[in-house]
Design an enzyme around this catalytic site. Structure first.
Site, PDB file in Angstrom:
ATOM      1  N   TRP A 104       0.818  -1.222   0.000  1.00 29.97           N
ATOM      2  CA  TRP A 104       0.000   0.000   0.000  1.00 29.97           C
ATOM      3  C   TRP A 104       0.840   1.256   0.000  1.00 29.97           C
ATOM      4  O   TRP A 104       0.489   2.245  -0.646  1.00 29.97           O
ATOM      5  CB  TRP A 104      -1.015  -0.033   1.142  1.00 29.97           C
ATOM      6  CG  TRP A 104      -2.008  -1.125   0.911  1.00 29.97           C
ATOM      7  CD1 TRP A 104      -2.119  -2.309   1.593  1.00 29.97           C
ATOM      8  CD2 TRP A 104      -3.006  -1.189  -0.132  1.00 29.97           C
ATOM      9  NE1 TRP A 104      -3.114  -3.078   1.047  1.00 29.97           N
ATOM     10  CE2 TRP A 104      -3.678  -2.427  -0.006  1.00 29.97           C
ATOM     11  CE3 TRP A 104      -3.387  -0.317  -1.154  1.00 29.97           C
ATOM     12  CZ2 TRP A 104      -4.712  -2.798  -0.878  1.00 29.97           C
ATOM     13  CZ3 TRP A 104      -4.417  -0.695  -2.013  1.00 29.97           C
ATOM     14  CH2 TRP A 104      -5.061  -1.916  -1.860  1.00 29.97           C
ATOM     15  N   ASP A 174      -1.061   6.363   6.582  1.00 34.27           N
ATOM     16  CA  ASP A 174      -2.194   5.525   6.181  1.00 34.27           C
ATOM     17  C   ASP A 174      -2.402   4.487   7.280  1.00 34.27           C
ATOM     18  O   ASP A 174      -1.619   3.561   7.433  1.00 34.27           O
ATOM     19  CB  ASP A 174      -1.869   4.839   4.844  1.00 34.27           C
ATOM     20  CG  ASP A 174      -2.935   3.840   4.421  1.00 34.27           C
ATOM     21  OD1 ASP A 174      -3.941   3.679   5.134  1.00 34.27           O
ATOM     22  OD2 ASP A 174      -2.752   3.217   3.354  1.00 34.27           O
ATOM     23  N   LYS A 198     -12.282  -1.721   7.478  1.00 33.27           N
ATOM     24  CA  LYS A 198     -11.585  -2.781   8.225  1.00 33.27           C
ATOM     25  C   LYS A 198     -11.965  -2.685   9.703  1.00 33.27           C
ATOM     26  O   LYS A 198     -12.584  -3.568  10.252  1.00 33.27           O
ATOM     27  CB  LYS A 198     -10.086  -2.679   8.020  1.00 33.27           C
ATOM     28  CG  LYS A 198      -9.716  -2.899   6.551  1.00 33.27           C
ATOM     29  CD  LYS A 198      -8.437  -2.242   6.175  1.00 33.27           C
ATOM     30  CE  LYS A 198      -8.304  -2.122   4.681  1.00 33.27           C
ATOM     31  NZ  LYS A 198      -8.416  -3.381   3.957  1.00 33.27           N
TER      32      LYS A 198
HETATM   33  N1  PMP Z   1      -4.255   1.233   2.474  1.00 31.17           N
HETATM   34  C1  PMP Z   1      -4.286   0.083   3.159  1.00 31.17           C
HETATM   35  C2  PMP Z   1      -3.319  -0.122   4.284  1.00 31.17           C
HETATM   36  C3  PMP Z   1      -5.213  -0.901   2.821  1.00 31.17           C
HETATM   37  O1  PMP Z   1      -5.236  -2.055   3.497  1.00 31.17           O
HETATM   38  C4  PMP Z   1      -6.134  -0.656   1.778  1.00 31.17           C
HETATM   39  C5  PMP Z   1      -7.227  -1.627   1.394  1.00 31.17           C
HETATM   40  N2  PMP Z   1      -6.994  -2.929   1.542  1.00 31.17           N
HETATM   41  C6  PMP Z   1      -6.052   0.543   1.087  1.00 31.17           C
HETATM   42  C7  PMP Z   1      -5.101   1.461   1.470  1.00 31.17           C
HETATM   43  C8  PMP Z   1      -6.991   0.852  -0.053  1.00 31.17           C
HETATM   44  O2  PMP Z   1      -8.238   1.135   0.423  1.00 31.17           O
HETATM   45  P1  PMP Z   1      -9.454   1.540  -0.530  1.00 31.17           P
HETATM   46  O3  PMP Z   1      -9.873   0.297  -1.245  1.00 31.17           O
HETATM   47  O4  PMP Z   1     -10.487   2.086   0.408  1.00 31.17           O
HETATM   48  O5  PMP Z   1      -8.959   2.581  -1.478  1.00 31.17           O
END
Ligand code: PMP
Length: 364
Positions: A104, A174, A198
């Site tokens: 991520w 994040d 989550k």
């Molecule tokens: N950052 C992290 C740490 C994630 O786990 C995720 C989703 N699994 C995201 C960003 C992306 O999230 P979204 O699908 O809401 O854009």
């Protein structure tokens, strides 16, 4: 009614039953309103109270200081990958430092490059994304626009035990997969944000906690929907907000404050749950192999493999017979991933731990 399984999905993920039941009770008609939350204006008194309460709950749980705004934005966490550099990097004449500890963070850096200069302060690929950097390994630029990290890499199961030091440079985090799992010193961050799906609620909303001085940096020429400043001025209600997602987020935070009793308590429970699984890995004499280094193991996403990968299918079959669902690891890491967010009951983790012990005994 269909029986609920123990759902180890990485997200959207298990939610507290108390929150789901409350939403269910009110889905046809909210008390005193006579309409569903899905059917009323985002500018109604009822919804205004809900969004204000959601913010108040977050402020209380995370001890968010007065000089931070709490925004409820759409576009998930990934729109923040772009909004952060749009608001803080583009046109600043500076570069941004990115600490990469997993998938991520890398995606966020890629998006940021569309808006300005990105430097990599540490690249976890050098150690196969199994740990976070030590402070002395970080190549930080004291003139950076911000320093970016992902506190918990959901795919790798690698978590910062505490925040890196960035001096006067704002830290941007994040926290999508560990927000509300433990107390966090918000005052150490310029921005801390998370998608809700989550630990905080359903998909459709992201919580963005931004320090006032950073809100003021949004360039004038940004489209309003992409501007922290415009969104803060409109109290997140520039357009029609994702009312249901914010409503359930309020219910989840009610549960954290009420039944759980706050984030110190939540952390204790989360540590207990994670220890059960990591102990099963460590005591298996190599039958199971954890992905992350011990000191940086995630309390939320437990990633592990079988030394003999041919047994993986059988493990998942046996898991299904015990009502354990969504344990397959992400394809980039392989093996298994048990996401044990706040709402995963202790009994679910115990059931998985028992399967791990039995399976090791039978096949080890
Ligand atoms: N950052 C992290 C740490 C994630 O786990 C995720 C989703 N699994 C995201 C960003 C992306 O999230 P979204 O699908 O809401 O854009």
């Amino acid at each position: 009614m269909e029986e609920r399984v123990y759902n180890f999905s990485a997200g959207p993920a298990v939610l507290p039953v108390a929150a789901l039941e409350e939403a269910q009770r009110n889905i046809l008609a909210m008390p005193g309103v006579g309409s569903s939350i899905l059917e009323i204006s985002h500018r109604s008194k009822t919804f205004t109270e809900i969004i204000e309460q959601a913010e108040a709950n977050l402020r209380k749980l995370l001890a968010i200081p007065e000089n931070y705004r709490v925004l409820f934005l759409q576009g998930g966490a990934q729109l923040q990958f772009a909004m952060i550099p749009m608001n803080l990097l583009a046109g600043s004449g500076k570069a941004a430092d990115y600490i990469l500890t997993g998938t991520w963070g890398k995606k966020a850096a890629k998006e940021a490059r569309t808006q300005g200069e990105v430097r990599i302060a540490w690249d976890g690929d050098s150690t196969n994304l199994t740990r976070v950097p030590r402070q002395d390994e970080l190549k930080l630029n004291p003139e950076a626009a911000y320093v970016y990290l992902c506190s918990n890499e959901t795919i790798q199961g690698v978590q910062f035990p505490s925040e890196p030091q960035s001096g006067d440079v704002p830290l941007v985090c994040d926290a999508s997969s560990d927000i509300l799992s433990r107390p966090v010193p918000i005052e150490k961050y310029g921005i801390l944000y998370a998608c809700a799906q989550k630990n905080a609620g359903p998909a459709g909303v992201a919580v963005v906690i931004v320090r006032d001085d950073l809100v003021e940096r949004s360039p004038e020429n940004l489209p309003s929907m992409l501007s922290y400043s415009a969104m803060a001025k409109a109290k997140s209600l520039l357009n029609t907000a994702p009312v249901f997602s914010i409503y359930v987020l309020k219910l989840v935070t009610d549960w954290l404050l009420g039944e759980i009793g706050g984030l110190d308590k939540m952390l204790e429970i989360n540590q207990r749950k994670a220890k059960m699984l990591y102990d099963a890995i460590d005591q298996s004499e190599g039958f199971y192999e954890g992905h992350a280094e011990q000191a940086n193991r995630s309390l939320m996403n437990v990633t592990f493999r079988l030394a003999n990968s041919e047994l993986e299918g059988r493990f998942l079959e046996q898991a299904a017979t015990r009502n354990l669902a969504s344990l397959k690891g992400h394809r980039s890491v392989g093996g298994f991933r048990a996401s044990i967010y706040n709402a995963m009951p202790v009994e679910g983790v115990q059931t998985l731990r028992d399967l791990m012990l039995d399976f090791c005994r039978e096949n080890g």
